[in-house]
Motif scaffolding. Structure first.
Motif, mmCIF file in Angstrom:
data_model
loop_
_atom_site.group_PDB
_atom_site.id
_atom_site.type_symbol
_atom_site.label_atom_id
_atom_site.label_comp_id
_atom_site.label_asym_id
_atom_site.label_seq_id
_atom_site.Cartn_x
_atom_site.Cartn_y
_atom_site.Cartn_z
ATOM 1 N N ARG A 434 0.833 -1.209 0.000
ATOM 2 C CA ARG A 434 0.000 0.000 0.000
ATOM 3 C C ARG A 434 0.868 1.259 0.000
ATOM 4 N N PHE A 435 1.973 1.237 0.735
ATOM 5 C CA PHE A 435 2.852 2.415 0.813
ATOM 6 C C PHE A 435 3.605 2.613 -0.502
ATOM 7 N N PHE A 436 4.184 1.533 -1.019
ATOM 8 C CA PHE A 436 4.983 1.628 -2.248
ATOM 9 C C PHE A 436 4.148 2.094 -3.438
ATOM 10 N N PHE A 437 2.914 1.582 -3.545
ATOM 11 C CA PHE A 437 2.078 1.957 -4.682
ATOM 12 C C PHE A 437 1.652 3.425 -4.619
ATOM 13 N N ASN A 438 1.846 4.065 -3.473
ATOM 14 C CA ASN A 438 1.525 5.483 -3.336
ATOM 15 C C ASN A 438 2.773 6.357 -3.211
ATOM 16 N N LEU A 439 3.911 5.828 -3.601
ATOM 17 C CA LEU A 439 5.149 6.600 -3.509
ATOM 18 C C LEU A 439 5.314 7.606 -4.643
ATOM 19 N N ARG A 440 4.624 7.392 -5.736
ATOM 20 C CA ARG A 440 4.797 8.245 -6.908
ATOM 21 C C ARG A 440 3.454 8.847 -7.331
ATOM 22 N N ASP A 441 3.541 9.984 -8.002
ATOM 23 C CA ASP A 441 2.370 10.592 -8.618
ATOM 24 C C ASP A 441 1.680 9.540 -9.493
ATOM 25 N N PRO A 442 0.341 9.441 -9.435
ATOM 26 C CA PRO A 442 -0.355 8.399 -10.216
ATOM 27 C C PRO A 442 0.020 8.386 -11.698
ATOM 28 N N ASN A 443 0.292 9.555 -12.270
ATOM 29 C CA ASN A 443 0.545 9.629 -13.701
ATOM 30 C C ASN A 443 2.020 9.454 -14.055
ATOM 31 N N THR A 444 2.785 8.848 -13.148
ATOM 32 C CA THR A 444 4.175 8.513 -13.447
ATOM 33 C C THR A 444 4.357 7.004 -13.344
ATOM 34 N N HIS A 445 5.278 6.478 -14.124
ATOM 35 C CA HIS A 445 5.556 5.049 -14.071
ATOM 36 C C HIS A 445 6.157 4.693 -12.717
ATOM 37 N N LEU A 446 5.822 3.507 -12.242
ATOM 38 C CA LEU A 446 6.276 3.081 -10.921
ATOM 39 C C LEU A 446 7.116 1.823 -11.024
ATOM 40 N N GLU A 447 8.300 1.887 -10.466
ATOM 41 C CA GLU A 447 9.161 0.708 -10.384
ATOM 42 C C GLU A 447 9.039 0.145 -8.978
ATOM 43 N N PHE A 448 8.475 -1.040 -8.876
ATOM 44 C CA PHE A 448 8.229 -1.671 -7.576
ATOM 45 C C PHE A 448 9.325 -2.691 -7.317
ATOM 46 N N ASP A 449 10.207 -2.394 -6.365
ATOM 47 C CA ASP A 449 11.331 -3.255 -6.029
ATOM 48 C C ASP A 449 10.877 -4.281 -4.992
ATOM 49 N N LEU A 450 10.708 -5.523 -5.426
ATOM 50 C CA LEU A 450 10.187 -6.575 -4.545
ATOM 51 C C LEU A 450 11.119 -6.866 -3.375
ATOM 52 N N GLU A 451 12.414 -6.741 -3.580
ATOM 53 C CA GLU A 451 13.369 -6.980 -2.491
ATOM 54 C C GLU A 451 13.363 -5.840 -1.485
ATOM 55 N N LEU A 452 13.335 -4.608 -1.995
ATOM 56 C CA LEU A 452 13.330 -3.448 -1.104
ATOM 57 C C LEU A 452 12.088 -3.444 -0.228
ATOM 58 N N ALA A 453 10.979 -3.910 -0.769
ATOM 59 C CA ALA A 453 9.712 -3.883 -0.043
ATOM 60 C C ALA A 453 9.734 -4.743 1.214
ATOM 61 N N ILE A 454 10.628 -5.730 1.272
ATOM 62 C CA ILE A 454 10.705 -6.585 2.466
ATOM 63 C C ILE A 454 11.972 -6.334 3.272
ATOM 64 N N GLU A 455 12.773 -5.372 2.828
ATOM 65 C CA GLU A 455 14.040 -5.082 3.509
ATOM 66 C C GLU A 455 13.787 -4.286 4.789
ATOM 67 N N GLU A 456 14.412 -4.701 5.871
ATOM 68 C CA GLU A 456 14.263 -3.997 7.149
ATOM 69 C C GLU A 456 15.445 -3.062 7.348
ATOM 70 N N SER A 457 15.385 -1.945 6.656
ATOM 71 C CA SER A 457 16.450 -0.939 6.748
ATOM 72 C C SER A 457 15.874 0.419 6.411
ATOM 73 N N SER A 458 16.668 1.456 6.644
ATOM 74 C CA SER A 458 16.216 2.817 6.356
ATOM 75 C C SER A 458 16.069 3.058 4.864
ATOM 76 N N ASN A 459 16.564 2.141 4.041
ATOM 77 C CA ASN A 459 16.380 2.275 2.588
ATOM 78 C C ASN A 459 14.938 2.006 2.170
ATOM 79 N N ASN A 460 14.246 1.230 2.987
ATOM 80 C CA ASN A 460 12.850 0.899 2.725
ATOM 81 C C ASN A 460 11.977 1.993 3.335
ATOM 82 N N PRO A 461 11.305 2.814 2.523
ATOM 83 C CA PRO A 461 10.580 3.970 3.063
ATOM 84 C C PRO A 461 9.503 3.623 4.087
ATOM 85 N N VAL A 462 8.763 2.545 3.872
ATOM 86 C CA VAL A 462 7.714 2.222 4.840
ATOM 87 C C VAL A 462 8.331 1.744 6.153
ATOM 88 N N PHE A 463 9.426 0.993 6.090
ATOM 89 C CA PHE A 463 10.117 0.573 7.314
ATOM 90 C C PHE A 463 10.665 1.799 8.041
#
Length: 584
Positions: A434-463
């Motif tokens: 839910r967080f990643f899909f709302n990281l970008r303006d709707p009218n821009t292409h979105l690159e969804f990094d499957l590894e980053l989404a489960i990473e427990e670090s400050s690189n992962n915005p939702v974490f």
């Protein structure tokens, strides 16, 4: 609730107007009409908390240079009773206003007293809005684009509710038309393949799509044409239908067989969509069926209404809408020569139902990138029907690219295998999706990094954001355990001086404006950006402003700021339907 930014802006305007009034009364400037001026927030707070161009805007009318006018206004200004402590004249005549400590105290107090309501506004008070999103084809499971549309539409609905609108969420079920015909045809062929030669024992391994492909690719008696659905879900439905009915429909006519299969499979698909979306934390107010428009006569009524208004004509046996008369790039077929309406007609009927029959003040559609041309034709139809087309807003959502190990995840069309919403949520936490899909303006292409989404670090915005909330909870819990917990001291006794404190409070104060901007732009990514910035500012505050061991006044002030920040995190994470953990 008070919007501390807007209250301060209003005081800037009042202070300047009062100063100009004094200057007129003292005969220092002429009593002439003055143009409007702007009050802005400078990016660099060393230039003040608010900056105004009143002196430059008034230069021509007052026949004086802006710098001199600015100095006159600053000298005549009275700051008593305002949240400002000084005014400076800068550059060509900018009036820079600096906020007093009282404003910072009152902002923190406002957040704490408002609690879960902090950030709410009255932008849309009294206005009813219908947000339609996902509306996935019920002939198959939801794909990754639907996953983005779901997070976007649901979060936008929450943003609009936070901004004071009365919002309803709706799923439009395309349970009529060509796609249902195609669905029935696909099911029928798979059913006949399974029944052919009594292969049901072999088909029992249908869960493995590669086995399915090998079984059916070379099928001679019932080949799969190009214009059918070839996904594994079609095979599963056909097989389960065969287990219930056996060869009962083998000798039935084609239409009866298709009808029986659709009647069996379609409700299962719709139920599956509803369950998958509920797992994704999306609950709709209404599931609106396209078939209801056909049954009620609303589809025919649209053609009749446009015809009665003289907006149609016949050509080659078909009925055409004069769409080009209303801004579309070409006219559109409404009813084919065979008498069957095009998909455009029920779509018009649906939007007429939203805006006229049900009387919503605004209808918002979340649509994929391939629907750009849809906007002009739908607005043309509404205008032709006498409906205010500005009441329809369409948010175009760009494609999603899934990435793993730096490489794009490939989807196999041959086997019908794709990453669906359900399979995505088996791999990625719902919070991250839910967080990643709302990281970008709707009218821009979105690159969804499957590894980053489960990473427990400050690189992962939702974490990073959730960790900031958990850290505050830990601080408050630890201080309480040590006997120096938070106590709600009077606002007047709060004490904030450190730049990291002030920066954090300024950001907190900006939340109501952020909500309004996100609502106006239909862009929940403004909320995720705000949260990421809030987390960064809180971590800077934590690193620079000690709490434990400080004198009581400083300690309680900083704990108050922690409570206010925690409130903002919780309110916005709740808005996005993302968990706000207290421990991590």
């Amino acid at each position: 609730m008070n919007n501390m930014i807007e209250l301060a802006k209003q005081q800037v305007k009042e202070t300047i107007m009062n100063a100009l009034g004094r200057l007129v009364a003292e005969g220092k400037i002429e009593a002439v009409p003055l143009p409007a001026f702007n009050v802005e927030r400078p990016a660099d707070v060393s230039h003040g908390d608010f900056s105004c161009n009143a002196a430059m805007a008034s230069a021509k009318a007052l026949r004086n240079n802006p710098r001199a006018i600015g100095q006159m206004i600053a000298d005549a200004a009275v700051l008593d009773g305002t949240v400002f402590e000084k005014i400076e004249v800068a550059g060509p005549g900018f009036l820079n206003f600096f906020i007093s400590p009282l404003w910072f105290n009152e902002t923190v107090g406002e957040v704490i007293s408002s609690g879960s309501d902090y950030g709410k506004t009255e932008l849309g008070k009294g206005k009813r809005v219908l947000v339609e999103f996902v509306s996935a084809n019920p002939t198959g499971p939801m794909h990754i684009g639907n996953a983005r549309g779901g997070a976007l539409g649901d979060s936008l609905s929450s943003v609009l509710q936070f901004a004071g609108y009365e919002v309803e969420r709706e799923f439009y079920v395309n349970d009529a038309g060509n796609q249902i015909e195609k669905f029935g045809k696909s099911l029928s062929i798979r059913y006949m393949q399974i029944a052919d030669g009594n292969k049901s024992d072999v088909i029992a391994s249908y869960g493995d799509d590669d086995v399915c492909r090998k079984i059916f690719e070379d099928e001679e008696n019932f080949p799969m044409p190009e214009d059918v659905y070839k996904g594994v879900d079609i095979i599963e439905h056909a097989y389960n239908f065969y287990k219930i009915n056996g060869d009962k429909f083998v000798n039935a006519d084609e239409e009866s067989r298709k009808s029986a299969l659709v009647e069996y499979a379609l409700p299962l698909n719709i139920d599956g969509l509803e369950k998958d979306l509920a797992k994704y934390r999306i609950v709709y107010d209404t599931w609106f069926r396209e078939s209801s428009l056909h049954k009620s006569g609303a589809v025919k009524q649209i053609v009749d209404m446009l015809t009665d208004k003289g907006q149609t004509y016949e050509k080659d046996g078909a009925i055409w809408f004069k769409a080009s008369d209303f801004g579309d790039d070409q006219d559109r077929v409404l009813v084919r020569a065979n008498g069957i309406p095009t998909y455009f007609v029920p779509d018009i009927a649906y939007h007429y139902n939203k805006l006229v029959t049900r009387g919503f003040d605004k209808a918002i559609d979340i649509l994929g990138a391939d629907h750009h041309g849809y906007i002009a034709r739908m607005k043309a139809a509404l205008t032709a029907l006498g409906v205010d087309a500005s009441k329809l807003d369409i948010v175009i959502m760009q494609m999603v690219m899934l990435v793993r190990n730096g490489e794009t995840v490939k989807l196999s069309k041959r086997s019908g295998k794709a990453i669906t919403l359900s399979t995505l949520l088996d791999e990625v936490p719902i919070d991250a999706a839910r967080f990643f899909f709302n990281l970008r303006d709707p009218n821009t292409h979105l690159e969804f990094d499957l590894e980053l989404a489960i990473e427990e670090s400050s690189n992962n915005p939702v974490f990073y954001v959730q960790y900031a909330h958990a850290r505050i909870c830990s601080i408050l819990r630890r201080m309480e355990e040590e006997g120096t917990g938070y106590s709600n001291i009077p606002v007047s006794e709060l004490n904030f001086n450190h730049p990291a404190e002030l920066a954090l409070i300024r950001h907190i104060a900006a939340l109501p404006n952020c909500i309004n901007e996100a609502a106006k732009d239909y862009n929940p990514s403004k909320i995720t950006k705000y949260l990421c910035d809030l987390a960064q500012l809180f971590h800077k505050f934590y690193d620079n402003c000690k709490i434990k061991g400080e004198e009581e006044n400083i300690l309680q002030s900083r704990l108050s700021l922690c409570v206010a920040t925690k409130t903002v995190f919780k309110n916005l994470l709740d808005l996005l339907k993302v968990d706000a953990p207290e421990k991590m």
